[in-house]
Structures are given as structure tokens and as C-alpha cells.
Design an enzyme around this catalytic site. Structure first.
Site: not given
Ligand code: GLN
Length: 485
Positions: A78, A153, A177
Site C-alpha cells: 500500500k 482504504s 481497511s
Molecule cells: N473506513 C474507516 C475509516 O475511514 C477505516 C479506515 C482504515 O482502516 N484505515 O476510518
């Protein structure tokens, strides 16, 4: 047969048998990326030259019999992981030109294990999002249906594995995520216990929740990748100094006699019918495999999303203060005074969701509101963690859906942040509790979309959830698939 259809473990066998070289393998993945990624947009940066250099070195190591866990295996990370010499954008305009002077510990460990890094994967800006639509590099498409999101994400990581663009990938999970995109793309993804993997060199979103973890086509590959990056790192004061077990050694132990808990708060109305059916079938499979299924309660579940959005945004507002055009960030408003320069840099560099979160977090931390919001959320977090520890006194692991629905359409939730936030309702509590959980494929919806199953473990019980996942994978047909593109 296309080499890129094989799992990491299959590729490793071929490398060790001398049937293929790492250079050949790396070229095959690079070619598939060229053929396919225009449609998916999983990669922000492909590092062809660096990859081929690393592959040549890996072939030398293989020839010399100097073999580590990932020698010669191409993989991608990532774009939140700092990588020496290859830019790290974190999906943001503000880091468009950022090149880190060092490798994140997780990346350094992959290199030590002989892995060949082929590129940096697309993601929601600063890991804020559940759909990979909040990226300065454009949204990622779900390889199973290009009209749909891959989740987020770490959407680029999950989509790349699902499309056979890389055999495995690293992601990060702050509120789901890794698991939610793994579920939407039909791959395996694991969020380790907080402290299991070093966060050093990973761009910080919410530091008390962020954790690094693997995504792969099957459980075995996930276990290998976790083993390669896990372990104490003196450079991360929150990494825990406890030995890393051999995750492969115990992988086939099965689930006979294990007690699996179903938290009743996770099986309420509102769950998509296909998700419900797939998860219920998975429960039956576990019964057949000899596990005992028990209902348990996690009574504070209802408060998790609210609690998370106070803590995560508060930490984010503080972590993102460093992007000021001086220490980090593409500078705007030069020559207009310091304050204007800060303002213009941040106004131009951050996307809407990041701005929204900085404002929410700054508000929650401001004097007069701190006790009512941030402090209260910290107390609720303790209660949520206690719920899990209480449940784990009755059962060995927990089983739940990963997400309330399969992958949604691109654009569907962009106008409604609350709906977007609610898509992480089943994954967020694990981050608040600091425990571990994984997502693995357990079915296909009527529309042909993958559905994921979540297995949740005690602190540092990654080996146990991997075992349970492997037993399921062996007993069913759902795992290991590549999206037909
Ligand atoms: N969707 C969640 C957020 O927007 C989790 C994102 C993540 O785990 N980085 O914070």
C-alpha cells in the site's frame, strides 16, 4: 498456464525447483499489470526497474542456496509504507512528490526475506475511507465488477491480489481497511493484534488503532507474509516484544473441539440477505468440522462507530499537523507570509474527506469539548475492549460477517459520509479492542460478488484464527479465486 494465476506458495515451489527465475516471474506480473491495471487502477506507482534489479539479486541468492521465506517473490505494498527511492504519496496530493529517506520496517523485513517489490498500491487518502474513492490517484475498481468499489482504504491492495497483479500485498487496518476490501474482493486479509507488526515508517492516521497486515489469495500465503513482517522493532515503541510463532507449523490443526462464539449484536436485521445466507452456511460448515457454536454478547457494540470516529479523527487531526509545506507537503502560497502558506498548502493538498476529519478531530480535542467527547470515547473504548476479553473467557474465537453488504456501486455512498462510516460497523470494534481478526471468502452474492467471513481472535492469537480459516478453506470451494477479467 499463466504464472501470475498461481499462489505465492506455488510460485515458491517453482522458484526453488529452478523451473522459473525471479526475473521471469517479475516480468510476468509487470506484464499483467500493463495489460490489466488500466481498468482497475490498483497501482499508484509501478517500479519496474527497481523490481528487475531486485529480481536479478534474488536469482543470485537462489542460485547460491541462500533462501529466505520470500526469496524471488514479487509483491506490492500500500502506498502508505515509506519506501526508499520510490515515492510514497499515501493517496494524497500533498505528498505527491514525497520520497522517504528510509524504508518502513515492514518493507525492510520483506526485502531481507528476499521479496521483490513491484509497486505501491492505491488507497483512500491517508487511509481515510471505505471505498478507495478518496484517492488523489483516482478511484480503484473492483475486479469482480468494474462499476463497484473494491472497499477501502487498502482497496488497491485487495484489488491487485484479486486480479492477479501481485500474489500478495501489505495493507494497513485502522478500522477495517484490510478486512473490508479483502471481503469485497474475495481475498484473505488479516489485521494483527496491535503491536504485532511495527508501524515504523507507516504514514500515521490514528496511531493507537493503525496496524499493518497481509492480504493474499489464500490462508497459507497470508500466514507466510505475516510471519515475514511480524515481531518486535525497537524503532516502534508500541511494538510488542513477544516471540513470533511459526504460523505455518500449526496451520492444519483444524477446529475440532474449538468453541466459536457468535456475538448476537452482529446478527441483527439489516444484514444483506446474501451475506446472511453465506455466513449462516459458514457456521454450519464449522459445526460439521467439529467446532462448538455458542452465542455470546458484546454489549457495547452499538457505541463502536461513534467512539471510533471521535478517537480516529482526534488522532488524525494531530498526526496530520505535520503537512504544513515546511516539514512535509507540496508547498503552495510561497512569498505570501507563513500563515497564508500553511493555509494554501493544506487547502490545495488535502481532499474533502481528510479536511472533514481534521475538522471533526480538532473540534473533539478543543478545550471545553475534550472531556465530553474525546475522554468519553476513551472510556467507551475500554468498555468495548472489556466486552471482547469477557467473550474470550467463554470461547476460543468469534465469527461474524465482515461487512453488512457486498461491494457497493462507485459513487453510491460518496454523498453520505454516515452511510460510508457504517459500512465498517463489524470491523471497527476489533481495532478499538486492539485484538486480531481476519477476513476470508465464504460465498458469492446473487450478483456475483464475493462475500467475506470474519474470524476474531484473542490478543496475539493470530495462529488460531489462521488455523480456523484454513480448516474452512479446505472444506469449501470459496478461496483462492482470481477475478475473471
Ligand atoms: N473506513 C474507516 C475509516 O475511514 C477505516 C479506515 C482504515 O482502516 N484505515 O476510518
Amino acid at each position: 498456464m499463466d504464472l501470475t494465476d498461481l499462489t505465492m506458495t506455488q510460485l515458491r515451489e517453482k522458484l526453488l525447483a529452478g523451473e522459473i527465475s525471479s526475473v521471469e516471474l517479475t516480468r510476468s506480473f509487470l506484464a499483467r499489470i500493463t495489460r490489466t491495471d488500466e481498468r482497475i487502477n490498483a497501482f499508484i506507482t509501478v517500479c519496474e526497474e527497481e523490481a528487475l534489479t531486485a529480481a536479478v539479486a534474488a536469482d543470485k541468492r537462489l542460485a547460491a542456496g541462500d533462501i529466505a521465506a520470500l526469496t524471488g517473490i514479487p509483491l506490492a505494498v500500500k502506498d502508505i509504507f515509506n519506501t526508499l527511492d520510490v515515492r510514497t504519496t499515501c493517496g494524497s496530493k500533498i505528498l505527491d512528490n514525497y520520497i522517504s529517506p528510509y524504508d518502513a520496517t515492514a518493507v525492510a523485513r520483506l526485502r531481507e526475506q528476499g521479496a521483490v517489490m513491484i509497486g505501491k498500491l492505491n488507497m483512500d487518502e491517508f487511509a481515510m475511507g471505505s471505498s478507495s474513492e478518496n484517492s488523489a490517484a483516482g478511484c480503484v475498481k473492483n475486479p469482480w465488477d468494474l462499476q463497484r468499489v473494491p472497499g477501502g482504504s487498502s482497496g488497491g491492495s485487495a484489488a491487485a491480489v484479486a486480479a492477479g497483479l501481485t500474489p500478495m500485498a501489505l495493507g494497513t487496518d485502522t478500522g477495517g481497511s484490510i478486512r473490508q476490501p479483502a471481503s469485497h474482493c474475495g481475498v484473505v486479509g488479516l489485521k494483527p493484534t496491535y503491536g504485532r507488526v511495527s508501524r515504523y515508517g507507516v504514514v500515521a492516521y490514528a496511531s493507537s488503532l493503525d496496524q499493518v497486515g497481509p492480504l493474499a489469495r489464500n490462508v497459507e500465503d497470508c500466514a507466510v507474509l505475516l510471519g515475514a513482517v511480524a515481531g518486535y522493532d525497537p524503532a516502534d515503541s508500541t511494538s510488542v516484544d513477544t516471540p513470533v510463532p511459526d504460523y505455518l507449523a500449526s496451520l492444519k490443526a483444524g477446529v475440532k473441539g474449538k468453541r466459536i462464539g457468535l456475538p448476537k449484536e452482529y446478527f441483527l436485521d439489516g444484514l444483506d440477505a446474501d451475506v446472511k445466507r453465506a455466513v449462516e452456511a459458514a457456521i454450519e460448515t464449522y459445526k460439521r468440522l467439529g467446532a462448538e457454536i455458542v452465542e455470546v454478547s458484546l454489549p457495547h457494540t452499538d457505541y463502536a462507530v461513534a467512539c471510533y470516529y471521535l478517537i480516529a479523527t482526534a488522532e488524525a487531526s494531530s498526526n496530520l499537523a505535520r503537512y504544513d509545506g515546511v516539514r512535509f507537503g507540496v508547498r503552495k502560497g510561497v512569498g505570501e507570509g507563513l500563515l497564508d502558506m500553511y493555509q494554501q498548502t493544506r487547502a490545495a493538498g488535502f481532499g474533502d474527506e481528510v479536511k472533514r476529519r481534521i475538522m471533526l478531530g480538532t473540534y473533539a480535542l478543543s478545550s471545553g469539548y475534550y472531556d465530553a467527547y474525546y475522554l468519553k470515547a476513551q472510556k467507551v473504548r475500554t468498555l468495548i475492549r472489556q466486552d471482547f476479553l469477557d467473550a474470550f473467557r467463554q470461547v476460543d474465537l468469534l465469527l461474524t460477517p465482515v461487512a453488512p453488504t457486498p461491494a457497493f456501486k462507485i459513487g453510491e455512498k460518496m454523498g453520505d459520509p454516515l452511510q460510508m462510516y457504517l459500512s465498517d460497523i463489524f470491523t471497527i470494534p476489533v481495532n478499538l479492542a486492539g485484538t486480531c481478526a481476519l477476513s476470508l471468502p465464504c460465498g458469492i452474492s446473487r450478483e456475483g460478488l464475493p462475500i467475506g467471513l470474519q474470524l476474531l481472535g484473542k490478543p496475539f492469537a493470530e495462529a488460531e484464527i489462521l488455523q480456523a480459516a484454513r480448516a474452512f478453506e479446505d472444506a469449501t470451494e470459496w478461496g483462492g479465486k482470481i477475478a475473471p477479467l
